[in-house]
Design an enzyme around this catalytic site. Structure first.
Site, PDB file in Angstrom:
ATOM      1  N   TYR A  25      11.251  17.413 -27.684  1.00 29.70           N
ATOM      2  CA  TYR A  25      10.718  18.146 -26.466  1.00 29.70           C
ATOM      3  C   TYR A  25      11.944  18.525 -25.817  1.00 29.70           C
ATOM      4  CZ  TYR A  25       7.693  18.721 -22.438  1.00 29.70           C
ATOM      5  OH  TYR A  25       7.155  19.123 -21.380  1.00 29.70           O
ATOM      6  N   SER A  27      14.621  22.198 -26.027  1.00 34.91           N
ATOM      7  CA  SER A  27      14.580  23.651 -25.648  1.00 34.91           C
ATOM      8  C   SER A  27      13.123  24.132 -26.398  1.00 34.91           C
ATOM      9  CB  SER A  27      15.775  24.415 -26.063  1.00 34.91           C
ATOM     10  OG  SER A  27      15.458  25.603 -25.794  1.00 34.91           O
ATOM     11  N   GLN A  28      12.946  24.110 -27.604  1.00 38.56           N
ATOM     12  CA  GLN A  28      12.101  24.549 -28.294  1.00 38.56           C
ATOM     13  C   GLN A  28      10.867  23.488 -28.229  1.00 38.56           C
ATOM     14  OE1 GLN A  28      11.324  27.456 -29.725  1.00 38.56           O
ATOM     15  NE2 GLN A  28      13.381  28.481 -29.380  1.00 38.56           N
ATOM     16  N   ASP A  83      18.665  19.721 -36.624  1.00 41.49           N
ATOM     17  CA  ASP A  83      18.667  19.552 -38.214  1.00 41.49           C
ATOM     18  C   ASP A  83      19.359  18.404 -38.825  1.00 41.49           C
ATOM     19  OD1 ASP A  83      17.893  22.099 -38.215  1.00 41.49           O
ATOM     20  OD2 ASP A  83      19.903  23.148 -38.371  1.00 41.49           O
ATOM     21  N   GLN A  86      16.465  15.381 -39.003  1.00 42.37           N
ATOM     22  CA  GLN A  86      15.220  15.658 -39.618  1.00 42.37           C
ATOM     23  C   GLN A  86      15.101  14.820 -40.550  1.00 42.37           C
ATOM     24  OE1 GLN A  86      14.069  19.709 -39.988  1.00 42.37           O
ATOM     25  NE2 GLN A  86      14.630  20.386 -37.762  1.00 42.37           N
ATOM     26  N   HIS A 108      13.178  26.136 -38.069  1.00 40.92           N
ATOM     27  CA  HIS A 108      14.358  26.787 -38.885  1.00 40.92           C
ATOM     28  C   HIS A 108      14.470  25.998 -40.284  1.00 40.92           C
ATOM     29  CE1 HIS A 108      18.366  27.599 -39.939  1.00 40.92           C
ATOM     30  NE2 HIS A 108      19.027  26.418 -39.759  1.00 40.92           N
ATOM     31  N   GLY A 134      14.056  28.400 -26.259  1.00 36.76           N
ATOM     32  CA  GLY A 134      12.676  27.852 -25.538  1.00 36.76           C
ATOM     33  C   GLY A 134      12.456  28.176 -24.165  1.00 36.76           C
ATOM     34  N   GLU A 195      25.460  32.936 -37.330  1.00 36.64           N
ATOM     35  CA  GLU A 195      26.266  32.087 -36.684  1.00 36.64           C
ATOM     36  C   GLU A 195      27.750  32.011 -36.814  1.00 36.64           C
ATOM     37  OE1 GLU A 195      22.488  28.943 -36.029  1.00 36.64           O
ATOM     38  OE2 GLU A 195      24.077  28.584 -37.395  1.00 36.64           O
ATOM     39  N   GLU A 231      34.599  40.671 -19.901  1.00 36.48           N
ATOM     40  CA  GLU A 231      33.750  41.755 -19.906  1.00 36.48           C
ATOM     41  C   GLU A 231      33.157  41.815 -21.128  1.00 36.48           C
ATOM     42  OE1 GLU A 231      35.962  45.311 -19.129  1.00 36.48           O
ATOM     43  OE2 GLU A 231      37.053  44.638 -17.390  1.00 36.48           O
TER      44      GLU A 231
END
Length: 346
Positions: A25, A27-28, A83, A86, A108, A134, A195, A231
């Site tokens: 539970y 972000s995604q 990851d 899991q 993912h 998310g 990434e 910037e």
């Protein structure tokens, strides 16, 4: 040829009579759970009993169970855990409680593609991967819009895996914007490559190099910070809104000419060769093995790298300069953002 799917290609009725367990539970996780719930799906959330997110999910009106129990009562299990966690959670809590015909979803492809998780052949395996954090997935859904997603089918035991994936994508709002079909291999390898060579690794090293070159040449570090880091947001926003052409259209003619003419002197064929080498190490599993071993070693190298980066001069200079920017959170944006997926509380 790219395949695109929209609302008319997906049917929420394909989720009827099924319980969807969202594991995690963060972000995604919160976005998938809330959006699917409000789309009419029967959603439960799976967490550790000690998770700080338990009360948060319950306060949002969701049913929360310990991970194994959530899997046991669900026909569709969406794994939105970090990851590196899991595989262990799969072996201990997911696999023993799966039933033939169940569907296992991911956002993912890392663990499936690199075979850290190998589901039984009688299980459907799919991916729904929103191309945004998310909080954006949730915000756009509430506004009546959606964030584009990728979908992929790794295993189609029942013949309904794509229907489930599309229904899931529709349930979180993504088919409102558009869903692109891919594969677990393509999503995983391109995500890791982006990434490492561009979005995180490449940009960070370019910023650090520019800052160091200017300060070594005697320029004030504060001026170097503004020119090489601060910037960058302006330019990234222009990229985001209009692509490369849109960015060059919006900057001065001097910046346009200088960027187009001198950029290839910095990022040249030698750079591309090194980037290709990184891609090869992603494709052959070298990086995956490195990251898996890093977690077995309790992330010692990662923790050392974090310490090194905190001690950089550009970080110390930036921390002081950002105090001038009243529009920012006083403690920096990190303290005011939701947990990113790979650090989401479970």
């Amino acid at each position: 040829m790219m395949k695109m799917y929209y609302d008319s290609d997906a049917d929420l009725n394909d989720l009827n009579g099924k319980t969807v367990a969202i594991l995690g539970y963060g972000s995604q996780g919160h976005a998938h759970a809330l959006n699917l719930n409000e789309s009419g799906a029967n959603v439960v959330v799976g967490l550790r009993k000690t998770s700080k997110s338990w009360e948060k999910a319950e306060s949002a009106g969701l049913k929360v169970y310990e991970t194994a129990d959530a899997v046991k009562i669900a026909e569709i299990v969406m794994v939105l855990l970090p990851d590196q966690l899991q595989a262990e959670v799969y072996e201990n809590d997911i696999l023993p409680n799966l039933s033939p015909g169940n569907a296992l979803g991911f956002a993912h492809g890392f663990n499936i593609h690199f075979e850290e998780i190998t589901p039984p052949p009688e299980i459907d395996v799919y991916m729904v991967a929103p191309k945004g954090p998310g909080h954006l997935v949730r915000r756009e859904y509430v506004k009546g819009g959606g964030v584009p997603s990728l979908i992929a089918i790794h295993q189609d035991s029942t013949g309904n895996a794509k229907k489930i994936a599309l229904a899931h994508a529709k349930g979180i709002g993504s088919t409102r914007a558009g869903v692109i079909e891919t594969t677990f291999k393509e999503e995983t390898e391109t995500d890791l490559f982006g990434e490492q060579t561009v979005l995180c690794g490449g940009v960070t090293e370019l910023i650090k190099a520019g800052f160091e070159i200017l300060t070594d040449a005697g320029y004030q570090p504060e001026i170097a910070y503004f020119e090489c880091l601060h910037e960058l947001k302006l330019i990234v926003d222009l990229f985001y809104e209009g692509g490369i052409s849109g960015m060059y259209h919006s900057v001065s003619d001097t910046a346009e000419y200088g960027g187009m003419a001198k950029g290839p002197d910095v990022i040249n064929n030698e750079t591309k060769d090194r980037m290709k080498d990184i891609l090869l190490k992603i494709q052959d599993g070298t990086f995956a093995r490195e990251w898996i071993n890093e977690n077995k070693n309790k992330q010692q190298k990662l923790n050392n790298l974090r310490k090194e980066h905190k001690e950089l001069q550009i970080e110390k200079v930036g921390a002081e300069l950002r105090k001038m920017m009243k529009w920012l959170n006083p403690d920096g944006i990190i303290s005011n953002r939701e947990a990113k997926p790979e650090q989401a509380p479970v």
